[in-house]
Design a protein around this motif. Structure first.
Motif, short mmCIF file in Angstrom:
data_model
loop_
_atom_site.label_atom_id
_atom_site.label_comp_id
_atom_site.label_asym_id
_atom_site.label_seq_id
_atom_site.Cartn_x
_atom_site.Cartn_y
_atom_site.Cartn_z
N GLU A 26 -4.89 -0.77 -6.74
CA GLU A 26 -4.38 -1.50 -7.91
C GLU A 26 -5.48 -2.37 -8.54
OE1 GLU A 26 -0.91 -3.81 -6.90
OE2 GLU A 26 0.34 -2.10 -7.45
N ARG A 29 -4.86 2.47 -10.43
CA ARG A 29 -3.65 2.19 -11.22
C ARG A 29 -3.55 0.71 -11.52
NH1 ARG A 29 -2.05 3.21 -5.99
NH2 ARG A 29 -0.85 1.50 -5.11
N GLY A 64 -2.21 -2.96 -11.61
CA GLY A 64 -1.47 -3.77 -10.65
C GLY A 64 -0.12 -4.18 -11.21
#
Ligand code: SAM
Ligand code: SF4
Ligand code: FES
Length: 351
Positions: free
Chosen positions: A53, A336, A338
């Motif tokens: 993340e 990706r 967070g």
């Protein structure tokens, strides 16, 4: 690979506490095999402690007035060429609301040291922003302990106050009228008041050595910081350091990677300053230990005047542009965005 570098890297890989000598060896990684091995290890530790993340912290630069004279900074009080601005409380809250709508879990309120915003005024702004369900980070410099306490009480979660350099002599030379001990005292207060504490330093200041940078990382370890801002020095022509060379990007990556090994649980941003020195600077930092990005949420008309250093990125963009740009960047790296506030990475104490 030189044997001293390999030995220090091995100690880092084994999770041993690194000595000052080890840290200097890692910071001195040679281009090629040594740097690559350092970056690989930092990236694997980042993946283990922070996962994939990338947290976005939306920054509102709400005032460029500053009472200080830091030798490197374009906002210093002595820079008469700068057009000064202040956002009114309603504008700050509206910008924060936009950030929450864009999905940012943290709003960072940053400014020059501007006492126009009194303690109670900022407390009211914090209370309003907390209603949006986001974490609030303050980055407004040195204030009194009572003000720090009032803001914590109002709901502020974190405070970012870079120590700038652990070399007290260098600090004194670059900060007329300020004191390194005072800076550390503020950091101590913030810790006592229960903030998640961020600090950090500038890389490539004139006269700074690798040993100084090792001391920066050791100080961050002693402060047990939850986050560390580690960015290159960028000269601003309207400051006393305007004629000095910029900090090295490669050295900055080595500092970020080594920081991931020295303070593994700290959030480390891929700074706007690395993005300013190289178009892919933030991407590379994210692959070399960093796990956070701080997109600009400042209304576009003010952005160019928050000129800490020249050619800052994103000054012509709006909040939505940065949001989309960063989503694409993070995805392209196979990472990706967070979710949630992205609080401390430190493991919970064992009961
Ligand atoms: N005034 C507050 C303070 O100094 O803590 C917060 C805002 S200040 C603009 C945020 C950070 O900008 C400072 O901590 C400093 O490290 C960084 N900065 C200022 N001028 C810079 C420069 N020319 N190059 C790189 N970083 C710089
Ligand atoms: Fe002011 Fe912060 Fe810039 Fe120093 S670094 S001149 S305190 S805005
Ligand atoms: Fe602002 Fe890319 S982050 S345009």
């Amino acid at each position: 690979m030189r044997t001293e570098f390999a030995a220090s890297l091995e100690r880092a890989a084994a999770g041993e506490e690194l000595t000052r000598e080890d840290i200097i060896n890692l910071l001195a990684a040679a281009p090629g095999a040594e740097e690559e091995a350092l970056y690989r290890l930092a990236d694997s530790v980042r993946a283990r402690v922070a996962g994939d993340e990338v947290h976005l912290r939306g920054v509102i630069e709400f005032s460029n007035y500053c009472r200080r004279h830091c030798y490197y900074c374009g906002l210093r009080a002595d820079n008469a060429k700068l057009q000064r601005y202040r956002l009114m409380p309603e504008e700050i809250i509206a910008a924060a609301r936009r950030g929450a709508e864009l999905g940012y879990g943290t709003i960072v309120l940053q400014s020059g040291e501007d006492p126009w915003y009194t303690g109670p005024m900022l407390a009211e702004i914090i209370r309003e922003i907390k209603k949006l369900g986001v974490a609030v980070t303050l980055c407004v410099g040195e204030r009194t302990r009572d003000e720090y306490a009032m803001w914590r009480e109002a709901g502020a979660d974190r405070y970012l106050l870079k120590h700038e350099t652990a070399n007290a002599d260098l600090y004194a030379r670059l900060h007329p009228g300020m004191s390194w001990q005072e800076r550390l005292r503020c950091l101590q207060w913030l810790r006592e008041l229960g903030y998640q504490v961020g600090s950090g330093n500038i890389i490539g200041l004139p006269g700074q050595t690798l040993a100084d940078l090792a001391d920066d990382l050791i100080l961050l370890r002693q402060l047990d910081v939850e986050m560390a801002g580690l960015g290159p020095f960028i000269p601003h022509p309207a400051t006393p350091l305007g004629g000095e060379p910029a900090g090295s990007l490669d050295l900055t990556y080595r500092v970020v990677a080594t920081a991931r090994l020295v303070i593994p649980y700290a959030h480390l941003p891929a700074t706007t300053a690395v993005g300013t020195l190289a178009p892919n600077g933030r991407q590379l930092a994210l692959q070399r230990g960093a796990n956070v990005i701080m997109p600009n949420l400042t209304p576009t008309r003010y952005r160019a005047d928050y000129q800490i250093y020249p050619n800052k990125i994103c000054v012509n963009e709006g909040p939505e542009d940065c949001r989309h740009c960063l989503e694409g960047m993070v995805r392209a790296l196979g990472r990706r965005l967070g979710r949630g506030p992205g609080h401390t990475l430190k493991p919970l104490p064992v009961q």
